[in-house]
Design a protein around this motif. Structure first.
Motif, PDB file in Angstrom:
ATOM      1  N   TYR A  30       0.835  -1.219   0.000  1.00  0.00           N
ATOM      2  CA  TYR A  30       0.000   0.000   0.000  1.00  0.00           C
ATOM      3  C   TYR A  30       0.865   1.263   0.000  1.00  0.00           C
ATOM      4  CZ  TYR A  30      -3.636   3.331   1.285  1.00  0.00           C
ATOM      5  OH  TYR A  30      -4.496   4.407   1.303  1.00  0.00           O
ATOM      6  N   ASP A  31       1.824   1.356   0.928  1.00  0.00           N
ATOM      7  CA  ASP A  31       2.622   2.577   1.048  1.00  0.00           C
ATOM      8  C   ASP A  31       3.453   2.824  -0.206  1.00  0.00           C
ATOM      9  OD1 ASP A  31       1.615   3.056   3.559  1.00  0.00           O
ATOM     10  OD2 ASP A  31       3.246   1.959   4.567  1.00  0.00           O
ATOM     11  N   ARG A  32       4.087   1.734  -0.719  1.00  0.00           N
ATOM     12  CA  ARG A  32       4.955   1.907  -1.885  1.00  0.00           C
ATOM     13  C   ARG A  32       4.158   2.219  -3.144  1.00  0.00           C
ATOM     14  NH1 ARG A  32       9.800   3.412  -0.160  1.00  0.00           N
ATOM     15  NH2 ARG A  32      10.595   2.015   1.459  1.00  0.00           N
ATOM     16  N   LEU A  33       2.995   1.606  -3.302  1.00  0.00           N
ATOM     17  CA  LEU A  33       2.165   1.904  -4.463  1.00  0.00           C
ATOM     18  C   LEU A  33       1.658   3.345  -4.386  1.00  0.00           C
ATOM     19  CD1 LEU A  33       0.804   1.005  -7.052  1.00  0.00           C
ATOM     20  CD2 LEU A  33      -1.100   0.110  -5.681  1.00  0.00           C
ATOM     21  N   THR A  34       1.305   3.775  -3.179  1.00  0.00           N
ATOM     22  CA  THR A  34       0.886   5.171  -3.000  1.00  0.00           C
ATOM     23  C   THR A  34       2.015   6.117  -3.386  1.00  0.00           C
ATOM     24  OG1 THR A  34      -0.610   4.523  -1.202  1.00  0.00           O
ATOM     25  CG2 THR A  34       0.021   6.862  -1.347  1.00  0.00           C
ATOM     26  N   GLN A  35       3.220   5.782  -2.967  1.00  0.00           N
ATOM     27  CA  GLN A  35       4.382   6.601  -3.304  1.00  0.00           C
ATOM     28  C   GLN A  35       4.558   6.689  -4.823  1.00  0.00           C
ATOM     29  OE1 GLN A  35       8.016   5.192  -1.562  1.00  0.00           O
ATOM     30  NE2 GLN A  35       9.299   6.706  -2.596  1.00  0.00           N
ATOM     31  N   VAL A  36       4.403   5.552  -5.508  1.00  0.00           N
ATOM     32  CA  VAL A  36       4.551   5.524  -6.969  1.00  0.00           C
ATOM     33  C   VAL A  36       3.511   6.412  -7.640  1.00  0.00           C
ATOM     34  CG1 VAL A  36       4.272   4.037  -9.004  1.00  0.00           C
ATOM     35  CG2 VAL A  36       5.658   3.259  -7.074  1.00  0.00           C
ATOM     36  N   LEU A  37       2.243   6.241  -7.237  1.00  0.00           N
ATOM     37  CA  LEU A  37       1.160   6.965  -7.900  1.00  0.00           C
ATOM     38  C   LEU A  37       1.215   8.467  -7.614  1.00  0.00           C
ATOM     39  CD1 LEU A  37      -1.784   4.446  -7.373  1.00  0.00           C
ATOM     40  CD2 LEU A  37      -0.286   4.707  -9.353  1.00  0.00           C
ATOM     41  N   LEU A  49      11.290   9.469 -10.588  1.00  0.00           N
ATOM     42  CA  LEU A  49      10.939   8.418 -11.536  1.00  0.00           C
ATOM     43  C   LEU A  49      11.903   7.246 -11.459  1.00  0.00           C
ATOM     44  CD1 LEU A  49       9.724  10.466 -14.613  1.00  0.00           C
ATOM     45  CD2 LEU A  49       8.375   9.283 -12.883  1.00  0.00           C
ATOM     46  N   SER A  50      13.145   7.466 -11.053  1.00  0.00           N
ATOM     47  CA  SER A  50      14.059   6.346 -10.817  1.00  0.00           C
ATOM     48  C   SER A  50      13.519   5.451  -9.712  1.00  0.00           C
ATOM     49  CB  SER A  50      15.451   6.860 -10.437  1.00  0.00           C
ATOM     50  OG  SER A  50      16.030   7.582 -11.494  1.00  0.00           O
ATOM     51  N   ILE A  51      13.025   6.088  -8.639  1.00  0.00           N
ATOM     52  CA  ILE A  51      12.441   5.318  -7.540  1.00  0.00           C
ATOM     53  C   ILE A  51      11.181   4.610  -7.994  1.00  0.00           C
ATOM     54  CG2 ILE A  51      11.355   5.538  -5.273  1.00  0.00           C
ATOM     55  CD1 ILE A  51      13.288   7.796  -4.668  1.00  0.00           C
ATOM     56  N   VAL A  52      10.371   5.308  -8.802  1.00  0.00           N
ATOM     57  CA  VAL A  52       9.135   4.701  -9.311  1.00  0.00           C
ATOM     58  C   VAL A  52       9.438   3.409 -10.068  1.00  0.00           C
ATOM     59  CG1 VAL A  52       7.332   4.998 -11.054  1.00  0.00           C
ATOM     60  CG2 VAL A  52       7.759   6.793  -9.385  1.00  0.00           C
ATOM     61  N   LYS A  53      10.377   3.461 -10.985  1.00  0.00           N
ATOM     62  CA  LYS A  53      10.678   2.273 -11.792  1.00  0.00           C
ATOM     63  C   LYS A  53      11.208   1.138 -10.931  1.00  0.00           C
ATOM     64  CE  LYS A  53      12.711   0.883 -16.155  1.00  0.00           C
ATOM     65  NZ  LYS A  53      13.442   1.327 -17.365  1.00  0.00           N
ATOM     66  N   GLN A  54      12.067   1.462  -9.973  1.00  0.00           N
ATOM     67  CA  GLN A  54      12.601   0.438  -9.083  1.00  0.00           C
ATOM     68  C   GLN A  54      11.484  -0.212  -8.271  1.00  0.00           C
ATOM     69  OE1 GLN A  54      15.669  -0.723  -8.823  1.00  0.00           O
ATOM     70  NE2 GLN A  54      16.639   0.647 -10.294  1.00  0.00           N
ATOM     71  N   LEU A  55      10.558   0.584  -7.769  1.00  0.00           N
ATOM     72  CA  LEU A  55       9.468   0.031  -6.952  1.00  0.00           C
ATOM     73  C   LEU A  55       8.533  -0.841  -7.793  1.00  0.00           C
ATOM     74  CD1 LEU A  55       8.558   3.068  -4.665  1.00  0.00           C
ATOM     75  CD2 LEU A  55       9.665   0.924  -3.994  1.00  0.00           C
ATOM     76  N   VAL A  56       8.229  -0.413  -9.007  1.00  0.00           N
ATOM     77  CA  VAL A  56       7.381  -1.230  -9.883  1.00  0.00           C
ATOM     78  C   VAL A  56       8.061  -2.558 -10.201  1.00  0.00           C
ATOM     79  CG1 VAL A  56       6.328  -1.384 -12.171  1.00  0.00           C
ATOM     80  CG2 VAL A  56       6.176   0.742 -10.869  1.00  0.00           C
ATOM     81  N   THR A  57       9.360  -2.500 -10.435  1.00  0.00           N
ATOM     82  CA  THR A  57      10.116  -3.730 -10.713  1.00  0.00           C
ATOM     83  C   THR A  57      10.109  -4.655  -9.503  1.00  0.00           C
ATOM     84  OG1 THR A  57      11.551  -2.518 -12.244  1.00  0.00           O
ATOM     85  CG2 THR A  57      12.352  -4.643 -11.446  1.00  0.00           C
ATOM     86  N   LEU A  58      10.243  -4.093  -8.297  1.00  0.00           N
ATOM     87  CA  LEU A  58      10.186  -4.908  -7.082  1.00  0.00           C
ATOM     88  C   LEU A  58       8.827  -5.599  -6.942  1.00  0.00           C
ATOM     89  CD1 LEU A  58      11.982  -2.710  -4.386  1.00  0.00           C
ATOM     90  CD2 LEU A  58      12.762  -4.886  -5.337  1.00  0.00           C
ATOM     91  N   HIS A  59       7.783  -4.990  -7.429  1.00  0.00           N
ATOM     92  CA  HIS A  59       6.448  -5.603  -7.402  1.00  0.00           C
ATOM     93  C   HIS A  59       6.281  -6.665  -8.492  1.00  0.00           C
ATOM     94  CE1 HIS A  59       5.222  -2.287  -4.737  1.00  0.00           C
ATOM     95  NE2 HIS A  59       4.147  -3.017  -4.445  1.00  0.00           N
ATOM     96  N   GLY A  60       7.297  -6.843  -9.329  1.00  0.00           N
ATOM     97  CA  GLY A  60       7.188  -7.796 -10.430  1.00  0.00           C
ATOM     98  C   GLY A  60       6.400  -7.247 -11.598  1.00  0.00           C
TER      99      GLY A  60
END
Length: 468
Positions: A359-366, A435-446
């Motif tokens: 939840y927290d990481r997806l919120t951060q991405v969005l 956006l670097s953090i965004v891509k890394q977090l999305v990749t961590l989610h698979g």
């Protein structure tokens, strides 16, 4: 000791040719010699059988037949002799009658009915000859035999002549090898020199050098590999240079970001310490110091966050999340910021759509992406969409902002990259790391993230996250 490639080629070619011709000469000489001696032996044996057959027909007593054979064979340089069972010569066409010296094994073989042949003989006669002994049986009893001799001088001359031809051929082949080796060695030597010179240029940092390629041999393939290597090195060097430029820009931005709030905080503290701020302004000063302190904390946390994500030190607590509720929360949080830019945020998602994520990481991405959309959109619309597909959930954030060129899309994921040289209050993107953090977090989610953008028309981010 250093030996040039040219001389190595010459030495190898000459060695191969000489060894090959030596082996060929030996084998051919042996074959010719064997062939000549076999033919001579067969010829002598044939004449000997004819003589014995005619002697048998006339019961072995006709001198006329022996003389007639002598005249015929003399023209072919063949002499023959008759001997008895005790090896004594009883008739010979030679002026000097030879003595037969057979060893016991040869004599027993002759008495057993075998033909004795000697292809080279230098001891039993005054000249080298080929001789054949054929046994003669009368009424199944050994009574002697016939000896036929023929000088091997002619045979030796044939073999000698063949060897001469081979020697001439060898010298001709060596001359051709010299020309061909010199030509090939010179061409290949130049090609290797080009490679050597190009390698030296690359070692000095010149990545523009290229070598003509011809895929006819390994050197040509090596030239092609070299060009591809230099191209990759050039690309890597450009990436390193770009990264270094971004790093310097980042350090300049960080220094500026640090200096401004620190200066503000220092001024407020000194003002409070020296009672230079009135009571009515103290509250406002403290709020400003708190705001600047939070700004510094965001800067530090963002860098720490990025490094944790890169080193896989972030643990995701995934759960089923109602996507509609999450997007509405983000809409409420960013509604004020969007209103300041004249933008409108619209949520388009069915209530039954859910997403499996932290939840927290997806919120951060969005929030990161949505704030970027607000930053580059003025008096426009930002859509937050979500829908389910067979193997996961798709989230789209689309705006009607300034858009990007294709070249710029490739850069937005790079660390320290900032689309414009401006500083905003974006807590996740003001330092060029968002956006670097965004891509890394999305990749961590698979999951995967992609961008579609048209300059002057808008940008759409598409995130695909898999189901549990």
């Amino acid at each position: 000791m250093k030996i040039k490639y040219f001389y190595q080629q010459l030495a190898s070619h000459f060695s191969i040719i000489i060894i090959a011709f030596l082996i060929l000469s030996l084998l051919f000489s042996h074959f010719v010699e064997q062939f000549v001696y076999d033919n001579k032996t067969e010829e002598l044996a044939s004449y000997g059988q004819s003589i014995l057959r005619d002697i048998e027909q006339v019961q072995g007593s006709s001198r006329d037949i022996l003389k007639s054979y002598g005249h015929v064979l003399e023209e072919r340089d063949i002499q023959y002799s008759l001997f008895n069972e005790k090896s004594a010569i009883i008739y010979s066409t030679e002026l000097k009658t030879p003595l037969i010296e057979l060893n016991e094994e040869e004599w027993r073989a002759l008495q057993g009915g075998k033909t004795i042949t000697v292809k080279q003989e230098f001891k039993r006669f005054e000249q080298a000859v080929t001789f054949v002994l054929l046994p003669y049986f009368h009424r199944n009893q050994f009574v002697g035999g016939v000896l036929l001799t023929s000088p091997i001088k002619g045979s030796r001359e044939v073999i000698s002549q063949m060897n001469s031809y081979l020697i001439y051929t060898t010298f001709i082949a060596l001359a051709i090898a010299l020309v061909m080796s010199g030509l090939l060695s010179t061409i290949n030597g130049r090609r290797i020199k080009r490679l050597q010179s190009a390698t030296a240029n690359v070692s000095q940092g010149d990545y523009s050098v290229r070598i003509p390629t011809a895929g006819v041999d390994e050197i040509g393939e090596l030239a092609g590999d070299f060009n591809r290597m230099v191209e990759k090195l050039k690309t890597s060097a450009e990436e390193i240079e770009n990264l270094e430029n971004r790093r310097r820009q980042f350090m300049a931005d960080v220094s500026h970001e640090l200096r401004t709030p620190l200066t503000t905080i220092r001024g407020i503290i000194e003002g409070l310490h020296n009672d230079m701020i009135s009571e009515s302004e103290k509250e406002r000063g403290l709020q400003l110091a708190s705001s600047e302190t939070m700004r510094l904390i965001r800067l530090v946390n963002e860098n720490l966050d990025y490094e944790k994500i890169r080193s896989n030190q972030v643990t995701l607590l995934k759960q089923e999340i109602q996507l509609g509720e999450l997007l509405e929360i983000i809409q409420e949080q960013l509604e004020e910021a969007a209103a300041e830019r004249g933008d409108q945020i619209t949520v388009e998602v069915s209530q039954e759509v859910s997403v499996f994520a932290d939840y927290d990481r997806l919120t951060q991405v969005l929030i990161n992406i949505a704030k970027n959309s607000i930053q580059f959109t003025e008096n426009g619309t930002i859509w937050l969409r979500g829908y389910a597909q067979e193997d996961g959930t798709v989230i789209e954030i689309e705006d009607t902002g300034i858009g990007m060129d294709p070249e710029e899309i490739e850069k937005i994921w790079s660390r320290f990259y900032k689309a414009i040289d401006s500083r905003t209050t974006n807590p996740y993107g003001e330092f060029g790391l968002g956006l670097s953090i965004v891509k890394q977090l999305v990749t961590l989610h698979g999951g995967t993230i992609a961008v579609e953008s048209v300059k002057g028309e808008g940008t759409k981010f598409r995130i695909e996250l898999p189901n549990e």
